[in-house]
Each structure stands twice: as structure tokens, then as C-alpha cells.
Design a protein around this motif. Structure first.
Motif, PDB file in Angstrom:
ATOM      1  N   ALA A   6       0.809  -1.146  -0.021  1.00 29.44           N
ATOM      2  CA  ALA A   6      -0.145   0.014   0.055  1.00 29.44           C
ATOM      3  C   ALA A   6       0.840   1.319  -0.044  1.00 29.44           C
ATOM      4  O   ALA A   6       0.499   2.302  -0.743  1.00 29.44           O
ATOM      5  CB  ALA A   6      -0.856   0.104   0.939  1.00 29.44           C
ATOM      6  N   ARG A   7       2.126   1.168   0.745  1.00 29.79           N
ATOM      7  CA  ARG A   7       2.968   2.205   0.774  1.00 29.79           C
ATOM      8  C   ARG A   7       3.411   2.631  -0.501  1.00 29.79           C
ATOM      9  O   ARG A   7       3.767   3.821  -0.818  1.00 29.79           O
ATOM     10  CB  ARG A   7       3.771   2.199   1.668  1.00 29.79           C
ATOM     11  N   GLY A   8       3.702   1.497  -1.490  1.00 26.03           N
ATOM     12  CA  GLY A   8       4.197   1.661  -2.693  1.00 26.03           C
ATOM     13  C   GLY A   8       3.107   1.879  -3.858  1.00 26.03           C
ATOM     14  O   GLY A   8       3.344   1.906  -4.989  1.00 26.03           O
ATOM     15  N   GLY A   9       1.899   2.153  -3.191  1.00 24.73           N
ATOM     16  CA  GLY A   9       0.749   2.499  -3.900  1.00 24.73           C
ATOM     17  C   GLY A   9       0.041   1.258  -4.783  1.00 24.73           C
ATOM     18  O   GLY A   9      -0.703   1.320  -5.848  1.00 24.73           O
ATOM     19  N   ARG A  10       0.101   0.111  -4.185  1.00 22.74           N
ATOM     20  CA  ARG A  10      -0.137  -0.964  -5.041  1.00 22.74           C
ATOM     21  C   ARG A  10      -1.258  -1.832  -3.924  1.00 22.74           C
ATOM     22  O   ARG A  10      -1.093  -1.656  -2.668  1.00 22.74           O
ATOM     23  CB  ARG A  10       0.899  -2.040  -5.037  1.00 22.74           C
ATOM     24  N   THR A  11      -2.277  -2.337  -4.593  1.00 23.74           N
ATOM     25  CA  THR A  11      -3.230  -2.844  -3.624  1.00 23.74           C
ATOM     26  C   THR A  11      -3.121  -4.487  -3.424  1.00 23.74           C
ATOM     27  O   THR A  11      -3.055  -4.971  -4.702  1.00 23.74           O
ATOM     28  CB  THR A  11      -4.718  -2.692  -4.090  1.00 23.74           C
ATOM     29  N   MET A  12      -2.948  -5.001  -2.403  1.00 24.36           N
ATOM     30  CA  MET A  12      -2.743  -6.616  -2.418  1.00 24.36           C
ATOM     31  C   MET A  12      -3.981  -7.093  -1.709  1.00 24.36           C
ATOM     32  O   MET A  12      -4.542  -6.459  -0.696  1.00 24.36           O
ATOM     33  CB  MET A  12      -1.429  -6.819  -1.592  1.00 24.36           C
ATOM     34  N   ARG A  13      -4.513  -7.886  -2.315  1.00 16.36           N
ATOM     35  CA  ARG A  13      -5.821  -8.394  -1.752  1.00 16.36           C
ATOM     36  C   ARG A  13      -5.460  -9.721  -1.355  1.00 16.36           C
ATOM     37  O   ARG A  13      -4.572 -10.645  -1.904  1.00 16.36           O
ATOM     38  CB  ARG A  13      -6.782  -8.801  -2.718  1.00 16.36           C
ATOM     39  N   ILE A  14      -6.115 -10.221  -0.135  1.00 20.11           N
ATOM     40  CA  ILE A  14      -5.721 -11.684   0.431  1.00 20.11           C
ATOM     41  C   ILE A  14      -7.100 -12.323   0.843  1.00 20.11           C
ATOM     42  O   ILE A  14      -8.187 -11.954   1.082  1.00 20.11           O
ATOM     43  CB  ILE A  14      -5.145 -11.408   1.844  1.00 20.11           C
ATOM     44  N   ALA A  15      -6.878 -13.597   0.161  1.00 17.05           N
ATOM     45  CA  ALA A  15      -8.039 -14.501   0.323  1.00 17.05           C
ATOM     46  C   ALA A  15      -7.718 -15.755   1.291  1.00 17.05           C
ATOM     47  O   ALA A  15      -6.787 -16.114   0.997  1.00 17.05           O
ATOM     48  CB  ALA A  15      -8.552 -15.030  -1.011  1.00 17.05           C
ATOM     49  N   VAL A  16      -8.828 -16.155   1.928  1.00 17.50           N
ATOM     50  CA  VAL A  16      -8.349 -17.386   2.925  1.00 17.50           C
ATOM     51  C   VAL A  16      -9.493 -18.456   2.290  1.00 17.50           C
ATOM     52  O   VAL A  16     -10.784 -18.387   2.007  1.00 17.50           O
ATOM     53  CB  VAL A  16      -8.808 -17.277   4.291  1.00 17.50           C
ATOM     54  N   ALA A  17      -8.789 -19.563   1.657  1.00 13.47           N
ATOM     55  CA  ALA A  17      -9.545 -20.647   1.241  1.00 13.47           C
ATOM     56  C   ALA A  17      -9.466 -21.910   1.776  1.00 13.47           C
ATOM     57  O   ALA A  17      -8.711 -21.838   2.882  1.00 13.47           O
ATOM     58  CB  ALA A  17      -9.108 -20.878  -0.608  1.00 13.47           C
ATOM     59  N   GLY A  18      -9.954 -23.016   1.432  1.00 20.66           N
ATOM     60  CA  GLY A  18      -9.565 -24.339   1.999  1.00 20.66           C
ATOM     61  C   GLY A  18     -10.711 -24.596   3.128  1.00 20.66           C
ATOM     62  O   GLY A  18     -11.568 -23.968   3.443  1.00 20.66           O
ATOM     63  N   CYS A  19     -10.135 -25.496   4.031  1.00 20.91           N
ATOM     64  CA  CYS A  19     -11.182 -26.160   4.965  1.00 20.91           C
ATOM     65  C   CYS A  19     -11.183 -25.187   6.021  1.00 20.91           C
ATOM     66  O   CYS A  19     -12.374 -25.044   6.916  1.00 20.91           O
ATOM     67  CB  CYS A  19     -10.660 -27.436   5.363  1.00 20.91           C
ATOM     68  N   VAL A  20     -10.114 -24.311   6.455  1.00 22.36           N
ATOM     69  CA  VAL A  20     -10.361 -23.369   7.528  1.00 22.36           C
ATOM     70  C   VAL A  20     -11.177 -22.346   7.028  1.00 22.36           C
ATOM     71  O   VAL A  20     -12.323 -21.865   7.973  1.00 22.36           O
ATOM     72  CB  VAL A  20      -9.091 -22.716   8.140  1.00 22.36           C
ATOM     73  N   ALA A  21     -11.381 -21.826   6.034  1.00 25.44           N
ATOM     74  CA  ALA A  21     -12.345 -21.032   5.389  1.00 25.44           C
ATOM     75  C   ALA A  21     -13.842 -21.387   5.650  1.00 25.44           C
ATOM     76  O   ALA A  21     -14.723 -20.890   5.921  1.00 25.44           O
ATOM     77  CB  ALA A  21     -12.077 -20.725   3.652  1.00 25.44           C
ATOM     78  N   ARG A  36     -11.822 -11.623  13.085  1.00 19.90           N
ATOM     79  CA  ARG A  36     -10.572 -12.116  13.706  1.00 19.90           C
ATOM     80  C   ARG A  36      -9.235 -11.308  12.956  1.00 19.90           C
ATOM     81  O   ARG A  36      -8.301 -11.017  13.583  1.00 19.90           O
ATOM     82  CB  ARG A  36     -10.256 -13.470  13.860  1.00 19.90           C
ATOM     83  N   ALA A  37      -9.290 -11.307  11.758  1.00 22.39           N
ATOM     84  CA  ALA A  37      -8.297 -10.852  10.938  1.00 22.39           C
ATOM     85  C   ALA A  37      -8.680  -9.816   9.722  1.00 22.39           C
ATOM     86  O   ALA A  37      -9.013  -9.985   8.552  1.00 22.39           O
ATOM     87  CB  ALA A  37      -7.568 -12.113  10.044  1.00 22.39           C
ATOM     88  N   PRO A  38      -8.550  -8.304  10.268  1.00 18.93           N
ATOM     89  CA  PRO A  38      -8.984  -7.343   9.109  1.00 18.93           C
ATOM     90  C   PRO A  38      -8.243  -7.562   7.861  1.00 18.93           C
ATOM     91  O   PRO A  38      -8.828  -6.782   7.095  1.00 18.93           O
ATOM     92  CB  PRO A  38      -8.885  -6.074  10.077  1.00 18.93           C
ATOM     93  N   VAL A  39      -7.290  -7.981   7.849  1.00 21.64           N
ATOM     94  CA  VAL A  39      -6.405  -8.043   6.625  1.00 21.64           C
ATOM     95  C   VAL A  39      -6.941  -8.963   5.530  1.00 21.64           C
ATOM     96  O   VAL A  39      -6.699  -8.577   4.095  1.00 21.64           O
ATOM     97  CB  VAL A  39      -4.850  -8.594   7.005  1.00 21.64           C
ATOM     98  N   VAL A  40      -8.046  -9.708   5.700  1.00 24.04           N
ATOM     99  CA  VAL A  40      -8.631 -10.743   4.832  1.00 24.04           C
ATOM    100  C   VAL A  40      -9.579  -9.956   4.014  1.00 24.04           C
ATOM    101  O   VAL A  40     -10.565  -9.297   4.629  1.00 24.04           O
ATOM    102  CB  VAL A  40      -9.272 -11.905   5.742  1.00 24.04           C
ATOM    103  N   ASP A  41      -9.659  -9.971   2.879  1.00 24.24           N
ATOM    104  CA  ASP A  41     -10.715  -9.448   1.730  1.00 24.24           C
ATOM    105  C   ASP A  41     -11.688 -10.595   1.227  1.00 24.24           C
ATOM    106  O   ASP A  41     -12.551 -10.144   1.028  1.00 24.24           O
ATOM    107  CB  ASP A  41     -10.007  -8.922   0.581  1.00 24.24           C
ATOM    108  N   ILE A  42     -11.093 -11.758   1.226  1.00 26.85           N
ATOM    109  CA  ILE A  42     -12.018 -12.771   0.750  1.00 26.85           C
ATOM    110  C   ILE A  42     -11.964 -13.875   1.505  1.00 26.85           C
ATOM    111  O   ILE A  42     -10.880 -14.401   1.896  1.00 26.85           O
ATOM    112  CB  ILE A  42     -11.702 -13.009  -0.795  1.00 26.85           C
ATOM    113  N   VAL A  43     -13.036 -14.734   1.833  1.00 27.07           N
ATOM    114  CA  VAL A  43     -12.974 -15.873   2.440  1.00 27.07           C
ATOM    115  C   VAL A  43     -13.907 -16.862   1.308  1.00 27.07           C
ATOM    116  O   VAL A  43     -15.061 -16.634   1.084  1.00 27.07           O
ATOM    117  CB  VAL A  43     -13.880 -16.158   3.971  1.00 27.07           C
ATOM    118  N   VAL A  44     -13.182 -17.950   0.971  1.00 28.45           N
ATOM    119  CA  VAL A  44     -13.799 -18.760  -0.066  1.00 28.45           C
ATOM    120  C   VAL A  44     -13.584 -20.188   0.283  1.00 28.45           C
ATOM    121  O   VAL A  44     -12.497 -20.822   0.546  1.00 28.45           O
ATOM    122  CB  VAL A  44     -13.421 -18.411  -1.544  1.00 28.45           C
ATOM    123  N   GLY A  45     -14.681 -20.990   0.440  1.00 22.67           N
ATOM    124  CA  GLY A  45     -14.761 -22.466   0.746  1.00 22.67           C
ATOM    125  C   GLY A  45     -14.563 -23.366  -0.352  1.00 22.67           C
ATOM    126  O   GLY A  45     -14.657 -22.828  -1.450  1.00 22.67           O
TER     127      GLY A  45
END
Ligand code: SAH
Ligand code: SF4
Ligand code: F3S
Length: 467
Positions: free
Chosen positions: A75-90, A100-109
Motif C-alpha cells: 500500500a505504501r508503494g501505491g499497490r493494492t494487495m488482496r488477501i483471500a483465505v480458501a480451503g477447509c479453515v475458510a 479476527r483478521a481485518p487483513v482478509v478481503d475474501i473468504v472462499v470455501g
């Protein structure tokens, strides 16, 4: 033209997560994503998680902590990184992850990967997008196909999911909750997928499913096919040298599967057949619905069909209430069967499973001691099995250059890694190797005969390539 966006997927857990990660890549390629080896320079990072034991599951949150720093840096470099949690924990935790984790953008089962492009768009609009619906709206129908060059880059051995989910509800296990109830892919789609793979250099397929021998997919005749019947069909596919399947349940071994092992040389004589425990009391408490003797009988049926068959298994030590006597029954079962390999785990209580409610637990120190004793026995069996290969000639499917320059590595029928000094031309071929020695778990040997050209026609009329 917009530059490609970079995608990084980190997978934990079982073979199905490996397969699913590839499908996610295949789904996102048409959206302009290319894979990158590091999370730091990725525009989208997907953590493909595993919920099977507490340790696996908790890894996600430490990884998310690291990713938060990388996301801030981007973000400091002007770039958007998106974070997804997939798999069985999702699947298991869904909204909880977002909280619990504000950094997460997407949760996908695991049943919703075909929705990824849409979820990304929603995340782009500022939403925190969650997709964990059960059951899938025809997940198998929407699986993206890999491009021919992608298949080639992935190598000569590939996984293909034929079945997903589990209806067995062993009392310790989260899989029925994270992967849902059993579903099987239709035969036609499996055949098409494997044909695509073999036309692009794949020589070995491992059919995967949480309970793969419960397979009951629809055949071209409109009837339900067993795994055995499917195997006969797949053995007809040109170019497919080896077929494997994993993981099986002892209660779902039918005569068609046994017959397939008797009749199909391409079906490898190595079966992963988890038993979990050798104590009938513990097996009952685990809701395995089989006794030790039933497991022995299944093993005997396989051995009667093919003499050179070998087995691996999974074991849990320290299941609630497991006594020294119960544990000794497990050691006795292992001693009697004689495994080529096996995995053993300390019992880990999982939220929402019946076993997690049992109060009578085994102490951590006792669990450690039992694990050590079991692993020592398994190790000695595995070493004996590997040593027995020395001096024999075995078939090896060569997969890739090894770390040592000039060496090529492949696998035997029993998945033992085997190394030879040879030309990379042998990659993709099954060749006989004389085994000279053993280095830890790897066999070392040499080509038993000079690498023969793959077909006699080519040998009869030499063609100079690249001249
Ligand atoms: N049939 C499945 C099993 C998945 S879990 C498959 O497709 O592989 C793999 C292994 O993890 C199980 O066989 C079991 O030995 C182990 N396991 C599952 N739940 C566990 C738990 N709560 N604690 C410790 N080990 C566990
Ligand atoms: Fe889990 Fe038992 Fe199903 Fe295997 S058979 S996935 S251990 S519930
Ligand atoms: Fe783990 Fe899910 Fe596989 S819990 S073992 S990733 S089915």
C-alpha cells in the motif's frame, strides 16, 4: 494492454488442496493473473488452508500476521494487495476469519472456487466477500480447464479429484463438515480431463477423494459406476502409464476394486488404507464401523488378488480414553500387516466434533511417548521394505532433474524416490532400474538397459532434431 496481475497461492493439507490450488490458478488465468513465487510481490495472495489438526489450522493466523506487513508495504508503494483465505479453515470458520483478521478481503470455501472472479470484483468494490455455501451449485461442472502449456509445466504426474466429501463422521474428524457430504464426478468428465492431461505429457494420474473408493459417479450408460469400474475405463486411455487412487476407507472396498488390482497392470500395487487404530474399543469410539479383524480381511483380499501389493496407513495415537493395552493392539496390528510406509499423528481435539467432548483424555507426554514407539516400528518396516529393493530391477517413472547435477529422479510403483545418472530425455518414461543402494528414503541405481527409444519406428529412421 494492462500488465498481468500476480497471484500467489500457498497450500497446506492434503492432495486435494494441491489439486484445488491448480484449479484456482486455471480459473484466474483468464482474468489476467499469472503465478508468482513470492507473496510479497503478489496482487492476490490465497492461503489454501487445512483444518484437520489444531496446528495446521493455527498456521493460518500466523501467516496472516506476516501478510499484513506485506500488504501495508504494498500500500505504501501505491499497490493494492488482496488477501483471500480458501480451503477447509475458510469453510469451518467463515465470518470468524473476517472478524479476527481485518487483513482478509475474501473468504472462499472449497465448493466455491468457481466464484473467485466474482468475489474479486466484489472485493474491488470495497466489500469483504465471503462464499461458503453448502452444497455446491455444481462446483464440479464449473471447474476451469488448464491450458496445454500449463499442464506441461506441471509435470508428468497429476492429481484428479473424482470424489469430494465424506459421510462417515469419524468422531475425531472435521472433513465431513469442511468438505460436505459425498459427491462424485460423472465418468465422462473424468475421462475428458485425463485425456487432456495425457495429450499434454502426463503419464501418471492419482485419483483423489476424501473417500475415493466410495466413488459412485454417473457412467455414460446413466448408471452409477464404482471406483473399480472407473479404473477399468481409465486403463484404456492411451498414454496413461500409471494409475493410483487415494484415500480409501476399509469399509468401501468392493469386489470390482479387488478385481481391478488383479487385472490392470497400470493400477499401481500400493494402497493407502488408513486404519487409525488396532483396538476394537477405540475403533468403536472413533465410529470407524470396522474392527481390526475386518481390516485384516480387506488386506488379505487385496493380497490374494496381487502378490506384490503393499500398503500404507494413517494412525492416531492418544485418542481420548486410549489405554496402554489399546495402544499395544495398534502396535500388534502394524507388526502383523507390515507396512511400506505410514503416517501417525497425535490426536488433536477439533471444535464441533463428538470426540472433542470426551473428558477422559491422554496426557501430552503419554501421547508423545506412544507416537515415538509407533513411529519407530513404522520406520523399521519402511527401512526393511526399502532395503529389500537393493539388488532388484524395478520400474521407475522419471519425473524431473534431481538436485544433484546429471541425476534424474522418478518414483517406483511404491512411490519410493529413485535416482539415476541419465539424460533428461528419460523424463516421462517408465524404465527398469537396477537398484544399487539406499540413501535415507531414496533408492539409487542405474538404467538396467540403455534407455531405449520410445518407439521402434523412430529408431528405424533416425531424425536429427534441431539440425
Ligand atoms: N479420508 C481422509 C482422511 C483425511 S485426514 C483422506 O482423504 O485423507 C488424514 C488423516 O489425518 C486421517 O486419516 C487421520 O489419521 C488424521 N486425523 C484426522 N483428524 C485428526 C485429528 N482430529 N487428530 C489427529 N489426527 C487426525
Ligand atoms: Fe474423516 Fe473418517 Fe471421513 Fe476419513 S472417513 S475423511 S477420517 S470422517
Ligand atoms: Fe485438511 Fe481439508 Fe484436506 S482439513 S486434510 S485440507 S480435506
Amino acid at each position: 494492454m494492462t500488465p498481468p496481475r500476480k497471484l500467489h497461492i500457498k497450500s497446506y493439507g492434503c492432495q486435494m488442496n494441491v489439486y484445488d490450488a491448480q484449479r484456482m490458478v486455471d480459473t484466474l488465468q483468464p482474468e489476467g493473473f499469472v503465478e508468482t513465487a513470492s507473496a510479497e510481490d503478489a496482487d492476490l495472495v490465497i492461503l489454501n488452508t487445512c483444518h484437520i489438526r489444531e496446528k495446521a489450522s493455527e498456521k493460518v493466523y500466523s501467516e496472516l500476521g506476516r501478510l499484513r506487513l506485506a500488504k501495508d508495504e504494498a500500500a505504501r508503494g501505491g499497490r493494492t494487495m488482496r488477501i483471500a483465505v480458501a480451503g477447509c479453515v475458510a469453510q469451518a470458520e467463515g465470518e470468524e476469519i473476517v472478524a479476527r483478521a481485518p487483513v482478509v478481503d475474501i473468504v472462499v470455501g472449497p465448493q466455491s472456487y468457481h466464484h473467485l472472479p466474482d468475489l474479486l470484483k466484489r472485493a474491488g468494490g470495497g466489500e469483504r466477500a465471503i462464499a461458503t455455501e453448502f452444497p455446491a451449485d455444481d462446483k464440479f461442472g464449473y471447474l476451469a480447464k488448464p491450458k496445454p502449456e500449463t499442464i506441461r509445466a506441471r509435470g508428468v504426474s497429476a492429481f484428479v479429484t473424482v470424489q469430494e466429501g465424506c459421510d462417515k463422521f469419524c468422531t475425531f474428524c472435521v472433513v465431513p463438515y469442511t468438505r460436505g457430504s459425498e459427491m462424485s464426478r460423472p465418468v465422462g468428465r473424468i475421462v475428458d480431463e485425463i485425456r487432456d492431461l495425457t495429450e499434454n505429457g502426463v503419464r501418471e494420474i492419482t485419483l483423489i477423494g476424501q473417500n475415493v473408493n466410495a466413488y459412485h459417479g454417473e457412467g455414460p450408460d446413466g448408471r452409477s459406476w464404482t471406483l473399480g469400474r472407473l479404473l477399468y475405463r481409465l486403463a484404456e486411455i492411451p498414454g496413461l502409464a500409471r494409475i493410483r487412487y487415494s484415500t480409501s476407507h476399509p469399509n468401501d472396498v468392493d469386489d470390482s476394486l479387488i478385481a481391478a488390482h488383479r487385472d490392470l497392470p497400470a493400477l499401481m500395487p500400493f494402497i493407502h488404507l488408513p486404519v487409525q487404530s488396532g483396538s476394537d474399543r477405540i475403533l468403536a469410539a472413533m465410529n470407524r464401523k470396522h474392527r481390526a479383524i475386518d481390516y485384516h480381511k480387506v488386506i488379505d483380499r487385496f493380497r490374494a488378488a496381487r502378490q506384490d501389493i503393499a500398503f500404507s496407513s494413517d494412525f492416531i495415537v492418544g485418542f481420548p480414553g486410549e489405554t496402554e493395552e489399546d495402544f499395544r493392539a495398534t502396535l500388534a496390528l502394524v507388526a502383523q500387516i507390515g507396512y511400506a510406509a505410514a503416517y501417525s499423528f497425535k490426536y488433536s481435539p477439533r471444535p464441533g466434533t463428538p470426540a472433542a467432548e470426551i473428558r477422559e483424555t491422554v496426557s501430552l507426554s503419554e501421547m508423545d511417548a506412544r507416537l515415538e514407539r509407533l513411529q519407530a516400528l513404522i520406520d523399521s518396516q519402511q527401512s526393511a521394505f526399502n532395503k529389500a529393493a537393493i539388488g532388484t530391477v524395478v520400474d521407475v517413472l522419471f519425473e524431473r532433474p534431481a538436485r544433484n547435477p546429471g541425476q534424474i529422479v522418478g518414483r517406483t510403483a511404491y512411490l519410493q524416490p529413485a535416482h539415476v545418472m541419465a539424460s533428461p530425455d528419460i523424463i516421462g518414461q517408465v524404465l527398469p532400474i537396477r537398484i544399487d543402494s539406499l540413501e535415507r528414503y531414496s533408492l539409487l541405481g542405474e538404467l538396467a538397459s540403455p534407455a531405449a527409444p520410445q518407439n521402434t519406428q523412430a529408431a528405424a529412421s533416425p531424425v536429427i532434431i534441431g539440425a
